[in-house]
Design a protein around this motif. Structure first.
Motif, mmCIF file in Angstrom:
data_model
loop_
_atom_site.group_PDB
_atom_site.id
_atom_site.type_symbol
_atom_site.label_atom_id
_atom_site.label_comp_id
_atom_site.label_asym_id
_atom_site.label_seq_id
_atom_site.Cartn_x
_atom_site.Cartn_y
_atom_site.Cartn_z
ATOM 1 N N LYS A 161 0.834 -1.209 0.000
ATOM 2 C CA LYS A 161 0.000 0.000 0.000
ATOM 3 C C LYS A 161 0.863 1.252 0.000
ATOM 4 C CE LYS A 161 -4.110 -1.827 2.298
ATOM 5 N NZ LYS A 161 -4.965 -1.717 3.495
ATOM 6 N N LYS A 162 1.898 1.248 0.810
ATOM 7 C CA LYS A 162 2.797 2.392 0.877
ATOM 8 C C LYS A 162 3.491 2.587 -0.460
ATOM 9 C CE LYS A 162 6.732 4.256 3.467
ATOM 10 N NZ LYS A 162 7.690 4.024 4.580
ATOM 11 N N ILE A 181 -5.241 10.410 -13.148
ATOM 12 C CA ILE A 181 -6.540 10.391 -12.475
ATOM 13 C C ILE A 181 -7.603 9.754 -13.360
ATOM 14 C CG2 ILE A 181 -8.443 11.894 -11.717
ATOM 15 C CD1 ILE A 181 -6.397 13.694 -10.405
ATOM 16 N N THR A 182 -7.677 10.157 -14.626
ATOM 17 C CA THR A 182 -8.712 9.588 -15.496
ATOM 18 C C THR A 182 -8.475 8.111 -15.758
ATOM 19 O OG1 THR A 182 -7.509 10.367 -17.468
ATOM 20 C CG2 THR A 182 -9.253 11.783 -16.600
ATOM 21 N N PHE A 183 -7.197 7.704 -15.839
ATOM 22 C CA PHE A 183 -6.907 6.283 -16.063
ATOM 23 C C PHE A 183 -7.367 5.446 -14.874
ATOM 24 C CE2 PHE A 183 -4.011 2.656 -15.426
ATOM 25 C CZ PHE A 183 -4.378 1.913 -16.544
ATOM 26 N N ILE A 184 -7.025 5.872 -13.665
ATOM 27 C CA ILE A 184 -7.431 5.120 -12.471
ATOM 28 C C ILE A 184 -8.947 5.166 -12.307
ATOM 29 C CG2 ILE A 184 -7.291 5.052 -9.943
ATOM 30 C CD1 ILE A 184 -4.422 6.090 -10.194
ATOM 31 N N GLN A 185 -9.554 6.303 -12.600
ATOM 32 C CA GLN A 185 -11.001 6.453 -12.480
ATOM 33 C C GLN A 185 -11.728 5.411 -13.333
ATOM 34 O OE1 GLN A 185 -12.555 8.434 -10.449
ATOM 35 N NE2 GLN A 185 -14.661 8.343 -11.165
ATOM 36 N N LYS A 186 -11.162 5.103 -14.496
ATOM 37 C CA LYS A 186 -11.791 4.140 -15.404
ATOM 38 C C LYS A 186 -11.427 2.694 -15.101
ATOM 39 C CE LYS A 186 -10.064 6.297 -18.956
ATOM 40 N NZ LYS A 186 -9.651 6.552 -20.349
ATOM 41 N N SER A 187 -10.188 2.451 -14.680
ATOM 42 C CA SER A 187 -9.673 1.085 -14.652
ATOM 43 C C SER A 187 -9.672 0.417 -13.276
ATOM 44 C CB SER A 187 -8.245 1.067 -15.192
ATOM 45 O OG SER A 187 -7.374 1.826 -14.364
ATOM 46 N N SER A 188 -9.822 1.197 -12.188
ATOM 47 C CA SER A 188 -9.716 0.615 -10.846
ATOM 48 C C SER A 188 -11.071 0.648 -10.142
ATOM 49 C CB SER A 188 -8.682 1.385 -10.013
ATOM 50 O OG SER A 188 -7.408 1.284 -10.604
ATOM 51 N N ARG A 241 -9.192 6.709 -2.380
ATOM 52 C CA ARG A 241 -8.116 7.279 -1.561
ATOM 53 C C ARG A 241 -6.895 7.590 -2.424
ATOM 54 N NH1 ARG A 241 -7.637 3.464 2.500
ATOM 55 N NH2 ARG A 241 -9.355 4.530 3.531
ATOM 56 N N ARG A 242 -6.560 6.685 -3.318
ATOM 57 C CA ARG A 242 -5.449 6.931 -4.244
ATOM 58 C C ARG A 242 -5.699 8.190 -5.053
ATOM 59 N NH1 ARG A 242 -4.450 2.251 -8.219
ATOM 60 N NH2 ARG A 242 -2.764 3.625 -8.873
ATOM 61 N N LEU A 243 -6.895 8.308 -5.587
ATOM 62 C CA LEU A 243 -7.232 9.467 -6.420
ATOM 63 C C LEU A 243 -7.154 10.770 -5.627
ATOM 64 C CD1 LEU A 243 -10.227 7.884 -8.345
ATOM 65 C CD2 LEU A 243 -8.103 8.685 -9.385
ATOM 66 N N LEU A 268 -4.321 13.755 5.552
ATOM 67 C CA LEU A 268 -5.770 13.544 5.607
ATOM 68 C C LEU A 268 -6.121 12.078 5.459
ATOM 69 C CD1 LEU A 268 -6.934 16.538 3.383
ATOM 70 C CD2 LEU A 268 -7.060 16.335 5.872
ATOM 71 N N LYS A 269 -7.181 11.679 6.155
ATOM 72 C CA LYS A 269 -7.676 10.302 6.071
ATOM 73 C C LYS A 269 -8.794 10.260 5.044
ATOM 74 C CE LYS A 269 -6.396 9.126 10.820
ATOM 75 N NZ LYS A 269 -6.882 8.663 12.150
ATOM 76 N N TYR A 270 -8.388 10.109 3.798
ATOM 77 C CA TYR A 270 -9.372 10.087 2.713
ATOM 78 C C TYR A 270 -10.119 8.761 2.703
ATOM 79 C CZ TYR A 270 -7.006 14.197 0.710
ATOM 80 O OH TYR A 270 -6.482 15.444 0.492
ATOM 81 N N ASP A 271 -11.368 8.801 2.268
ATOM 82 C CA ASP A 271 -12.173 7.585 2.097
ATOM 83 C C ASP A 271 -12.188 7.165 0.646
ATOM 84 O OD1 ASP A 271 -12.895 7.345 4.783
ATOM 85 O OD2 ASP A 271 -14.492 8.827 4.544
#
Length: 239
Positions: A134-135, A159-166, A182-184, A236-239
């Motif tokens: 994860k790190k 961002i757009t690649f992860i938004q579509k593929s993950s 959280r990654r995004l 920050l603790k993103y969700d």
């Protein structure tokens, strides 16, 4: 008469067989598959080499487009010690522009680079990656942004690649990967903080996938704006 009928049937079977074999060599647009593979491989080589050169990466890393092989889990030998960046067709189908392809390759470059560092020709580094995936995933995302910017690519493509593929999991407590949201959020914060130009001059505002990211990340971005407003230094603790 029977011999003639058998001959006709055999010829029909042979014709069907050869037609099916020939069809397997074509894409949906009747383009020879070898031409498609060579075109993609050339594109991957060009963008990959541009990333390596722009970031002055001295380690020798090769790029491979693989149409059939499935993605393997992170292991010491195949994915870290191989010093290759493999683009699988399952991921290529999500790539719509050079920024997104650069995003995928940039993340892979960091993994390949790690195999040159540390004791035993990268063996210990591979174990460290395996112990804290994860790190390393977050580190790889941030370094990918740096690599992309240095090579002239827009980091919002990551961002757009992860938004579509993950896909989004319910939770990541027992997972080796972070929540995609959280990654995004972390990538967005990194771009906002280090490369604000790309948000002030946002060429992705009309991109449907970026718009979808903005819609689904409202709470995480609100947290970021509050952090900036209060000049907080906390993670920050993103969700």
């Amino acid at each position: 008469m029977m011999k003639k009928l058998v001959t006709v049937i055999l010829l029909l079977y042979a014709q069907i067989f050869f037609c099916s074999v020939y069809a397997d060599t074509l894409t949906e647009n009747n383009e020879p598959k070898i031409i498609r593979q060579q075109t993609i491989q050339s594109r991957v080589n060009d963008i990959g080499s541009k990333l390596l050169n722009a970031n002055k990466i001295e380690q020798r890393i090769v790029f491979v487009y693989n149409e059939k092989e499935k993605e393997s889990l992170l292991t010491i030998d195949p994915s870290v010690m191989s010093r290759e960046v493999v683009l699988y067709d399952g991921y290529y189908q999500f790539i719509q522009n050079d920024d997104e392809l650069a995003a995928y390759l940039a993340r892979g470059i960091l993994t390949a680079m790690k195999s040159y560092h540390g004791f035993f020709r990268g063996y210990l580094t591979a174990l460290q990656i395996k112990a804290a995936p994860k790190k390393f995933e977050i580190v790889a995302d941030k370094r990918a942004v740096d690599f992309m910017v240095n090579a002239g690519y827009n980091p919002l493509g990551l961002i757009t690649f992860i938004q579509k593929s993950s896909p989004q999991k319910r939770f990541d407590m027992i997972s080796t990967k972070n929540l995609a949201s959280r990654r995004l959020a972390i990538i967005y914060e990194y771009i906002y903080t280090k490369y604000p130009y790309y948000l002030k001059n946002n060429t992705y505002l009309e991109n449907e996938h970026y718009q979808n990211f903005l819609l689904s990340s409202q709470e995480n971005r609100r947290l970021l704006m509050e952090k900036i407003k209060t000049q907080s230094k906390e993670n920050l603790k993103y969700d």
